[in-house]
Each structure stands twice: as C-alpha cells, then as structure tokens.
Write a protein that holds these residues in place. Structure first.
Motif, PDB file in Angstrom:
ATOM      1  N   SER A 122       0.821  -1.200   0.000  1.00  0.00           N
ATOM      2  CA  SER A 122       0.000   0.000   0.000  1.00  0.00           C
ATOM      3  C   SER A 122       0.856   1.253   0.000  1.00  0.00           C
ATOM      4  O   SER A 122       1.964   1.272   0.512  1.00  0.00           O
ATOM      5  CB  SER A 122      -0.905   0.007   1.236  1.00  0.00           C
ATOM      6  OG  SER A 122      -1.861  -1.004   1.131  1.00  0.00           O
ATOM      7  N   GLU A 123       0.287   2.298  -0.591  1.00  0.00           N
ATOM      8  CA  GLU A 123       0.931   3.601  -0.592  1.00  0.00           C
ATOM      9  C   GLU A 123       0.814   4.200   0.814  1.00  0.00           C
ATOM     10  O   GLU A 123       0.021   3.755   1.621  1.00  0.00           O
ATOM     11  CB  GLU A 123       0.214   4.508  -1.600  1.00  0.00           C
ATOM     12  CG  GLU A 123       0.212   3.962  -3.009  1.00  0.00           C
ATOM     13  CD  GLU A 123       1.542   4.106  -3.711  1.00  0.00           C
ATOM     14  OE1 GLU A 123       2.108   5.199  -3.697  1.00  0.00           O
ATOM     15  OE2 GLU A 123       2.000   3.106  -4.269  1.00  0.00           O
ATOM     16  N   ASP A 139      -0.247   6.443   4.005  1.00  0.00           N
ATOM     17  CA  ASP A 139      -1.572   6.876   4.441  1.00  0.00           C
ATOM     18  C   ASP A 139      -1.910   8.278   3.960  1.00  0.00           C
ATOM     19  O   ASP A 139      -3.074   8.593   3.747  1.00  0.00           O
ATOM     20  CB  ASP A 139      -1.684   6.813   5.962  1.00  0.00           C
ATOM     21  CG  ASP A 139      -1.757   5.378   6.471  1.00  0.00           C
ATOM     22  OD1 ASP A 139      -1.544   5.186   7.664  1.00  0.00           O
ATOM     23  OD2 ASP A 139      -2.039   4.476   5.663  1.00  0.00           O
ATOM     24  N   THR A 162      -3.690   8.018   0.680  1.00  0.00           N
ATOM     25  CA  THR A 162      -5.055   7.535   0.893  1.00  0.00           C
ATOM     26  C   THR A 162      -5.931   8.654   1.451  1.00  0.00           C
ATOM     27  O   THR A 162      -7.067   8.835   1.009  1.00  0.00           O
ATOM     28  CB  THR A 162      -5.060   6.322   1.840  1.00  0.00           C
ATOM     29  OG1 THR A 162      -4.270   5.286   1.260  1.00  0.00           O
ATOM     30  CG2 THR A 162      -6.467   5.809   2.084  1.00  0.00           C
ATOM     31  N   VAL A 181      -6.766  11.137  -1.369  1.00  0.00           N
ATOM     32  CA  VAL A 181      -7.774  10.575  -2.276  1.00  0.00           C
ATOM     33  C   VAL A 181      -9.140  10.600  -1.599  1.00  0.00           C
ATOM     34  O   VAL A 181     -10.136  11.013  -2.198  1.00  0.00           O
ATOM     35  CB  VAL A 181      -7.392   9.146  -2.714  1.00  0.00           C
ATOM     36  CG1 VAL A 181      -8.546   8.481  -3.450  1.00  0.00           C
ATOM     37  CG2 VAL A 181      -6.137   9.172  -3.580  1.00  0.00           C
ATOM     38  N   ALA A 182      -9.200  10.187  -0.351  1.00  0.00           N
ATOM     39  CA  ALA A 182     -10.467  10.171   0.388  1.00  0.00           C
ATOM     40  C   ALA A 182     -11.052  11.579   0.482  1.00  0.00           C
ATOM     41  O   ALA A 182     -12.265  11.764   0.349  1.00  0.00           O
ATOM     42  CB  ALA A 182     -10.259   9.585   1.781  1.00  0.00           C
ATOM     43  N   LEU A 211     -14.146   4.418  -0.794  1.00  0.00           N
ATOM     44  CA  LEU A 211     -12.749   4.162  -1.136  1.00  0.00           C
ATOM     45  C   LEU A 211     -12.319   2.895  -0.427  1.00  0.00           C
ATOM     46  O   LEU A 211     -12.362   2.816   0.801  1.00  0.00           O
ATOM     47  CB  LEU A 211     -11.859   5.334  -0.714  1.00  0.00           C
ATOM     48  CG  LEU A 211     -10.365   5.155  -0.960  1.00  0.00           C
ATOM     49  CD1 LEU A 211     -10.058   4.983  -2.451  1.00  0.00           C
ATOM     50  CD2 LEU A 211      -9.588   6.339  -0.386  1.00  0.00           C
ATOM     51  N   GLU A 254      -9.202   1.120  -1.251  1.00  0.00           N
ATOM     52  CA  GLU A 254      -7.765   1.198  -1.024  1.00  0.00           C
ATOM     53  C   GLU A 254      -7.108   1.995  -2.136  1.00  0.00           C
ATOM     54  O   GLU A 254      -7.686   2.206  -3.198  1.00  0.00           O
ATOM     55  CB  GLU A 254      -7.130  -0.191  -0.954  1.00  0.00           C
ATOM     56  CG  GLU A 254      -7.113  -0.930  -2.280  1.00  0.00           C
ATOM     57  CD  GLU A 254      -6.378  -2.263  -2.217  1.00  0.00           C
ATOM     58  OE1 GLU A 254      -5.550  -2.470  -1.313  1.00  0.00           O
ATOM     59  OE2 GLU A 254      -6.645  -3.105  -3.079  1.00  0.00           O
ATOM     60  N   VAL A 255      -5.907   2.444  -1.852  1.00  0.00           N
ATOM     61  CA  VAL A 255      -5.041   3.041  -2.863  1.00  0.00           C
ATOM     62  C   VAL A 255      -3.748   2.248  -2.792  1.00  0.00           C
ATOM     63  O   VAL A 255      -3.086   2.213  -1.763  1.00  0.00           O
ATOM     64  CB  VAL A 255      -4.767   4.532  -2.586  1.00  0.00           C
ATOM     65  CG1 VAL A 255      -3.863   5.109  -3.665  1.00  0.00           C
ATOM     66  CG2 VAL A 255      -6.066   5.313  -2.498  1.00  0.00           C
ATOM     67  N   CYS A 256      -3.432   1.578  -3.890  1.00  0.00           N
ATOM     68  CA  CYS A 256      -2.280   0.692  -3.900  1.00  0.00           C
ATOM     69  C   CYS A 256      -1.620   0.736  -5.273  1.00  0.00           C
ATOM     70  O   CYS A 256      -2.295   0.575  -6.292  1.00  0.00           O
ATOM     71  CB  CYS A 256      -2.737  -0.724  -3.569  1.00  0.00           C
ATOM     72  SG  CYS A 256      -1.407  -1.921  -3.477  1.00  0.00           S
ATOM     73  N   ALA A 293      -6.549   3.565  -7.420  1.00  0.00           N
ATOM     74  CA  ALA A 293      -7.561   3.843  -6.403  1.00  0.00           C
ATOM     75  C   ALA A 293      -8.738   2.911  -6.668  1.00  0.00           C
ATOM     76  O   ALA A 293      -9.372   2.997  -7.721  1.00  0.00           O
ATOM     77  CB  ALA A 293      -8.005   5.294  -6.460  1.00  0.00           C
TER      78      ALA A 293
END
Length: 80
Positions: free
Chosen positions: A2-3, A5, A8, A11-12, A32, A34-36, A40
């Motif tokens: 994962s990227e 926090d 994330t 993005v959120a 959302l 996850e962002v990985c 997204a």
C-alpha cells in the motif's frame, strides 16, 4: 504494498469533497477501498451501483478528476 496513508487521505478527501456530493444528489455513494500501486479502488453504492452506463460515466469522470488532483493516482478501478 500500500501507498502511504497520506496518499489515501488525499484521495479520500477529494472523493468526499468533490465526488460524493454529486453522487448523493442522485441517490448514490462512493466508498474508497484502497489506494495501492497508483490504483484507487472504489465501490459505488445506491442508485449508481446497478447501472453499467452510470458506472462507466462516474468512473471516467472520477478517473480524470482524481488523476488531475492527486497525480500519484494512475487510474481508478470500480470493484463490485
């Protein structure tokens, strides 16, 4: 892997401030997941979740806006 926090959270924030209000007007919502690795992953709920053309329109618009505002995101993927 994962990227961080911070990514994330950014993005959120964009989803909550820019995307969610528009979807809520049509009875929909976005989550959302996850962002990985620059992807997204989101899930659409409510009025948006059952219509393939709506999903494509939302994801294409979201992809453009999110990639513009958070350059680390390469693309958006809708998950069922």
């Amino acid at each position: 892997m994962s990227e961080p926090d911070d990514l994330t959270a950014r993005v959120a924030r964009v989803l909550a401030e820019e995307v969610a209000p528009s979807l809520q007007m049509d009875g929909g919502a976005i989550e959302l997941l996850e962002v990985c690795d620059g992807i997204a992953r989101v899930r659409l709920h409510g009025g948006c979740s059952g219509c393939p053309s709506t999903i494509m329109a939302v994801i294409l618009g979201l992809d453009q806006e999110l990639c513009r505002r958070v350059p680390e995101v390469r693309y958006v993927e809708a998950v069922a």
